[in-house]
Design an enzyme around this catalytic site. Structure first.
Site, PDB file in Angstrom:
ATOM      1  N   HIS A 194       0.826  -1.193   0.044  1.00 42.46           N
ATOM      2  CA  HIS A 194      -0.071   0.039  -0.163  1.00 42.46           C
ATOM      3  C   HIS A 194       0.821   1.449  -0.025  1.00 42.46           C
ATOM      4  O   HIS A 194       0.362   2.251  -0.607  1.00 42.46           O
ATOM      5  CB  HIS A 194      -0.962  -0.107   1.039  1.00 42.46           C
ATOM      6  CG  HIS A 194      -2.094  -0.928   0.956  1.00 42.46           C
ATOM      7  ND1 HIS A 194      -2.428  -2.303   1.289  1.00 42.46           N
ATOM      8  CD2 HIS A 194      -3.158  -0.890  -0.099  1.00 42.46           C
ATOM      9  CE1 HIS A 194      -3.395  -2.765   0.601  1.00 42.46           C
ATOM     10  NE2 HIS A 194      -3.890  -1.863   0.130  1.00 42.46           N
ATOM     11  N   GLU A 436     -11.165 -12.070  -7.094  1.00 40.77           N
ATOM     12  CA  GLU A 436      -9.638 -11.953  -6.656  1.00 40.77           C
ATOM     13  C   GLU A 436      -9.341 -13.103  -5.900  1.00 40.77           C
ATOM     14  O   GLU A 436      -8.227 -13.251  -5.313  1.00 40.77           O
ATOM     15  CB  GLU A 436      -9.274 -10.744  -5.942  1.00 40.77           C
ATOM     16  CG  GLU A 436     -10.252 -10.477  -4.666  1.00 40.77           C
ATOM     17  CD  GLU A 436      -9.935  -9.323  -4.137  1.00 40.77           C
ATOM     18  OE1 GLU A 436      -8.848  -8.623  -4.185  1.00 40.77           O
ATOM     19  OE2 GLU A 436     -10.786  -8.947  -3.154  1.00 40.77           O
ATOM     20  N   ASP A 460      -4.694  -9.750  -6.044  1.00 43.08           N
ATOM     21  CA  ASP A 460      -4.848 -10.857  -4.841  1.00 43.08           C
ATOM     22  C   ASP A 460      -5.040 -11.975  -5.866  1.00 43.08           C
ATOM     23  O   ASP A 460      -4.456 -13.037  -5.530  1.00 43.08           O
ATOM     24  CB  ASP A 460      -6.284 -10.521  -4.226  1.00 43.08           C
ATOM     25  CG  ASP A 460      -5.804  -9.796  -2.875  1.00 43.08           C
ATOM     26  OD1 ASP A 460      -4.621 -10.344  -2.120  1.00 43.08           O
ATOM     27  OD2 ASP A 460      -6.421  -8.945  -2.462  1.00 43.08           O
ATOM     28  N   CYS A 507      -9.468  -4.260 -12.239  1.00 38.74           N
ATOM     29  CA  CYS A 507      -9.024  -2.886 -11.202  1.00 38.74           C
ATOM     30  C   CYS A 507      -7.626  -3.307 -10.491  1.00 38.74           C
ATOM     31  O   CYS A 507      -7.413  -2.406  -9.710  1.00 38.74           O
ATOM     32  CB  CYS A 507     -10.301  -2.707 -10.159  1.00 38.74           C
ATOM     33  SG  CYS A 507     -10.511  -3.860  -9.217  1.00 38.74           S
TER      34      CYS A 507
HETATM   35  C1  PEP Z   1      -6.571  -6.485  -5.959  1.00 31.40           C
HETATM   36  O1  PEP Z   1      -6.412  -7.370  -5.131  1.00 31.40           O
HETATM   37  O2  PEP Z   1      -6.186  -6.530  -7.102  1.00 31.40           O
HETATM   38  C2  PEP Z   1      -7.264  -5.271  -5.575  1.00 31.40           C
HETATM   39  C3  PEP Z   1      -7.626  -4.432  -6.565  1.00 31.40           C
HETATM   40  O3  PEP Z   1      -7.288  -5.001  -4.339  1.00 31.40           O
HETATM   41  P1  PEP Z   1      -6.305  -4.743  -3.028  1.00 31.40           P
HETATM   42  O4  PEP Z   1      -5.107  -4.267  -3.867  1.00 31.40           O
HETATM   43  O5  PEP Z   1      -6.951  -3.458  -2.536  1.00 31.40           O
HETATM   44  O6  PEP Z   1      -6.317  -5.919  -2.428  1.00 31.40           O
HETATM   45 MG    MG Z   2      -7.689  -7.465  -3.387  1.00 29.90          MG
END
Ligand code: PEP
Ligand code: MG
Length: 600
Positions: A194, A436, A460, A507
């Site tokens: 993150h 995911e 994920d 996404c």
């Molecule tokens: C993902 O897992 O691709 C996603 C967009 O969610 P995050 O990165 O918030 O886990």
């Molecule tokens: Mg995710």
């Protein structure tokens, strides 16, 4: 040259030149001194005075962070302030002073180490986030007690510098002073950490996963950081600096070029519209997504509403935020993803028992369904905002059909309640599933039947399909959505959605990379949600390719027996349409296979 060139993972593009500033998240050396019994209470008073001063200082910093990063991000300081007020913790330090006749700083150090050991022994990545908060507070308090001034990172920076750290938390990243910090280097983390996503969104060139960076880059070392290539060059010659500056100037020139794409429609050469939405983690990305022409928000992460806060956000607070984002994109959808708690997102007010395998544990939709009040509050906020804007609801980490069905039941029940109470709210909103997990991908046909849209979270999906921790720098080479297994799942999901007549988007971070965006268009995805800074790039690319080219490339990539070969195929195919050297040096064709039409 080679021992001067260090390679990590480029997580945020751009070139930065400057001296390094090493951030040591270590507690200062505290001398062991026993105080006379008559001085013990004086030490306790000194402790309390220091806590008060540090709290005042943190509050000042919070105000500064509000100006710099926004009101919501500044609330990240709440967690640290809360620690200073924690009765158990402070009482424990006072007890150590009284029982062992320690100085206030030594007692604070002991208590901090004790708590740190406890949290570390749990081995939870979730507690890791709070560990950085604990260390940060301890450094401040101990420095203060030792009359060493505060531990601000950038106060000591007199010229634009490159920050080097063992690890960068999202909290630290969000506080960065962009005037002084021109680049980031971290030993830990990968593109999907993150902190990395945040650095990318803020637009600071960054390299993560650079092993032993702190040891290999001493304080004040002059470096060229290339966030696009993922390289750091130590002690560059004047010629190398000049070359890097030329490259950076070219990058800016190109960026200006790409800005032109912002006002143009996102259509392929054969006229197919590929909707480009923005991923928004933090409120200040709303403006970036707008400025870059996003057609709505394809992933509105909501964890920041909790992370670093001392209390859970109210329904009103959430409804106001969702409406604000909706209003920023009139006519376009804003997809609110319900809390994706657990895994690497462990917010302070949401204390849970540590788990041995948090990524396989109680997280995301599982938490929401088990905590109905938490979930229902968020659903009500979405329905209320949807009375005024085009808001969608999306649930993360789905593995079973009943998770979607139960969510829909909750939504219907809450819509009824809101109507009965006379509160203005939508009767329903489109309900989407984040695909995911391998389970969701394999069940995509049935999930598509019972939901209104699918959106693939490739971060994920890759992690769970390949059994590779997305944040493990050592396994970064294995973490690739271009692996044949992931590509098959991506195709399966696109086809399942099409057969059910439901929209499917991507996404995950993958959609923000040029080669992957080309691949996804070829696999049949007509909506991509990308990091706001990548929007012009991806649109520019889409406008230069045809779906026939993309389909042929995707078919060939699907037939490849490895991720590396799939990428080679994509590079080769894309080079027919685009001057790849404009995109990213890493997107070049493999040696010996360059087409004559390329300007490399
Ligand atoms: C993902 O897992 O691709 C996603 C967009 O969610 P995050 O990165 O918030 O886990
Ligand atoms: Mg995710």
């Amino acid at each position: 040259m080679s021992d001067r060139l260090l390679k990590g993972i480029g997580v945020s593009p751009g070139i930065a030149v400057g001296p390094t500033v090493v951030v040591r998240w270590a507690l200062p050396e505290v001398p062991h001194r026993v105080v006379p019994r008559t001085h013990v209470e004086k030490e306790v008073r000194r402790l309390r005075a220091a806590l008060k001063d540090v709290k005042r200082h943190l509050t000042e910093l919070q105000v500064r962070a509000e100006d710099r990063a926004g009101v919501d991000e500044a609330r990240i300081f709440d967690a640290q302030i809360l620690m200073l007020e924690d009765k158990d913790f402070v009482g424990g330090v006072a007890e150590l002073i009284r029982e062992n006749r320690l100085t206030a700083e030594k007692a604070f150090e002991f208590k901090t180490l004790e708590v740190r050991d406890l949290w570390t022994s749990v081995g939870s990545p979730l507690l890791k986030e709070r560990l950085a908060d604990l260390t940060g507070v301890a450094i401040r308090v101990i420095q203060h007690l030792m009359h060493r001034g505060d531990a601000e990172v950038w106060d000591s920076i007199s010229q634009p510098s490159i920050l080097v750290a063992r690890e960068l938390s999202p909290g630290l990243t969000v506080q960065l002073d962009r005037e002084h910090v021109v680049g980031l280097i971290s030993e830990e983390g990968t593109r999907t950490s993150h902190a990395a996503i945040l650095a990318h969104s803020i637009g600071i060139p960054a390299i993560f996963g650079l092993r032993d960076a702190v040891a290999r880059l001493p304080q004040g070392a002059m470096v060229i950081l290339d966030g696009t290539r993922g390289t750091v060059l130590r002690d560059p010659t004047p010629e190398e600096v000049a070359e890097a500056e030329r490259r950076e100037a070219r990058r800016h020139e190109l960026a200006a070029h790409l800005e032109e794409a912002v006002a143009q429609p996102s259509v392929t050469l054969d006229g197919v519209h590929v909707a480009l939405r923005g991923n928004v983690d933090l409120p200040d990305e709303i403006a970036a997504a707008q400025a870059h022409g996003a057609e709505g928000v394809g992933l509105l992460r909501t964890e920041f509403l909790i992370t670093g806060h001392s209390v859970l956000p109210s329904e009103d607070e959430q409804a106001v935020y969702f409406r604000r984002v909706g209003d920023a994109f009139p006519g376009y959808p804003v997809v609110v993803r319900t809390y994706d708690l657990g895994g690497d997102k462990f917010p302070a007010p949401f204390r849970t028992a540590p788990e041995p395998n948090p990524f396989l544990g109680w997280r995301a939709i599982r938490v929401c369904l088990d905590e109905p009040e938490l979930f229902r509050t968020q659903i009500r906020a979405v329905l209320r905002a949807a009375a005024h804007a085009n808001i969608h609801l999306m649930i993360p980490l789905v593995t079973r059909l009943d998770e979607v069905e139960r969510t829909r039941e909750y939504m219907n029940e809450e819509a009824d309640r809101l109507r009965q109470s006379g509160i203005e709210a939508a009767a329903t909103v489109p309900l989407g599933v984040m695909v995911e997990t391998p389970a969701a991908a394999v069940l995509a046909d049935r999930l598509a039947e019972i939901s209104d849209f699918l959106s693939v979270g490739t971060n994920d999906l890759t992690q769970y399909t390949l059994v590779v921790d997305r944040a493990n720098a050592r396994l970064a080479d294995r973490f690739t959505p271009h692996d044949p297994s992931v590509l098959r799942l991506l195709k399966l999901v696109a086809e399942a959605a099409r057969a059910a007549g439901k929209p499917a988007s991507v996404c995950g971070e993958m959609a923000s990379e040029p080669l992957s965006a080309f691949l996804l268009v070829g696999l049949g995805y007509e909506t991509l949600s990308v990091a706001p800074p990548a929007l012009p790039f991806i649109k520019w690319l889409i406008r230069q390719v045809s779906t026939a080219q993309a389909r042929a490339a995707a078919d060939a990539a699907l037939a490849a027996r490895s991720a590396a070969l799939a990428l080679d195929i994509l590079r080769f195919a894309l080079a027919e349409a685009v001057d790849l050297s404009l995109l990213d040096p890493d997107a070049r064709l493999p040696a010996g296979r360059r087409s004559g039409s390329l300007r490399l």
